[in-house]
Write an enzyme that holds these catalytic residues in place. Sequence first.
Site, mmCIF file in Angstrom:
data_model
loop_
_atom_site.group_PDB
_atom_site.id
_atom_site.type_symbol
_atom_site.label_atom_id
_atom_site.label_comp_id
_atom_site.label_asym_id
_atom_site.label_seq_id
_atom_site.Cartn_x
_atom_site.Cartn_y
_atom_site.Cartn_z
ATOM 1 N N HIS A 42 0.850 -1.193 0.000
ATOM 2 C CA HIS A 42 0.000 0.000 0.000
ATOM 3 C C HIS A 42 0.880 1.235 0.000
ATOM 4 O O HIS A 42 2.088 1.148 0.256
ATOM 5 C CB HIS A 42 -0.874 0.015 1.266
ATOM 6 N N HIS A 122 5.454 6.777 -0.838
ATOM 7 C CA HIS A 122 6.329 5.621 -1.053
ATOM 8 C C HIS A 122 5.582 4.329 -0.742
ATOM 9 O O HIS A 122 4.636 4.325 0.042
ATOM 10 C CB HIS A 122 7.595 5.720 -0.196
HETATM 11 P P1 2AM Z 1 6.409 2.515 6.115
HETATM 12 O O1 2AM Z 1 5.912 1.678 5.011
HETATM 13 O O2 2AM Z 1 7.376 3.556 5.649
HETATM 14 O O3 2AM Z 1 6.903 1.747 7.297
HETATM 15 C C1 2AM Z 1 1.403 1.036 8.364
HETATM 16 O O4 2AM Z 1 2.269 0.901 9.425
HETATM 17 C C2 2AM Z 1 1.841 2.118 7.417
HETATM 18 O O5 2AM Z 1 1.977 3.358 8.128
HETATM 19 C C3 2AM Z 1 3.175 1.883 6.743
HETATM 20 O O6 2AM Z 1 3.068 2.273 5.389
HETATM 21 C C4 2AM Z 1 4.157 2.776 7.455
HETATM 22 O O7 2AM Z 1 5.129 3.343 6.649
HETATM 23 C C5 2AM Z 1 3.259 3.875 7.948
HETATM 24 N N1 2AM Z 1 3.721 4.370 9.242
HETATM 25 C C6 2AM Z 1 4.047 3.648 10.313
HETATM 26 N N2 2AM Z 1 4.406 4.447 11.336
HETATM 27 C C7 2AM Z 1 4.304 5.709 10.877
HETATM 28 C C8 2AM Z 1 4.544 6.990 11.432
HETATM 29 N N3 2AM Z 1 4.951 7.151 12.696
HETATM 30 N N4 2AM Z 1 4.351 8.056 10.654
HETATM 31 C C9 2AM Z 1 3.954 7.905 9.373
HETATM 32 N N5 2AM Z 1 3.703 6.729 8.783
HETATM 33 C C10 2AM Z 1 3.873 5.649 9.526
#
Ligand code: 2AM
Length: 184
Positions: A42, A122
Site C-alpha cells: 500500500h 512511497h
Molecule cells: P512505512 O511503510 O514507511 O513503514 C502502516 O504501518 C503504514 O503506516 C506503513 O506504510 C508505514 O510506513 C506507515 N507508518 C508507520 N508508522 C508511521 C509513522 N509514525 N508516521 C507515518 N507513517 C507511519
Amino acid sequence: MPSDTLRLFFALPCPPELAEALCIWRDSLALGGKPVAADNLHLTLAFLGQQPRTRLEELQLLAAGIEAPPFTLDLDRLGGHRGTLWLEPSQMPSALAALAADLQQRLLAIGMPLDSRPFRAHLTLLRHAGARPVGATVDFAWPVERFALYASENTARGVRYRELGGWPLVPGLRRPGSDRRPPQ
Ligand code: 2AM
C-alpha cells in the site's frame, strides 16, 4: 476481548495484479530481509496511530466526503534507508498531492494528531534487507482508483492490514482551483 483502540492509517491499496508483479520483481533482486506480503502492499496517505474504536464512524464519514479524480502513479524510483527498500514516484502527481493534502486537512480539523513530517509518497517492499540493489531499474504504472482506511493488526502470521472501509476516486471531478480561468 477486542482492544478499545486500533492502529489506523489511510492508504492507497495496491491492486492485486500490480502487487503480484511487484513481488516477483522484488524477489528477483534476492536482497534477503523481510518482504512485505503482497496483500499488505500500500501507499500510506495519512498515519493516525492508535485511535479509539469509537472514532471509526467519524473517520468513515470524513473519507466519504472526499471528492477526487483517479490518476496514474508511476513508481519509477527505488528508495531505501537502513535496510528498508521502497518504490516512489520521481514526479509527484498533482492529484496525489491534492488527495493527501485534502485528507490531512480534514483529519487535522477533527483533531487527529498527524505526523509533522511532509508527505512523502512511497510503497515499502522489503524491510531488514541484507543487501542493496545494484543497477536495478524500475517503472511500474499504478492506476489509482480508490483509497481505504486500514487497521494494522498483529497476528500469529505477522502484521496484517485489515480494510475498514474503501472509497472510489471518481472520474470527472475537478480539484479545488482547477476550474479557475487563467488571467486574460
Ligand atoms: P512505512 O511503510 O514507511 O513503514 C502502516 O504501518 C503504514 O503506516 C506503513 O506504510 C508505514 O510506513 C506507515 N507508518 C508507520 N508508522 C508511521 C509513522 N509514525 N508516521 C507515518 N507513517 C507511519
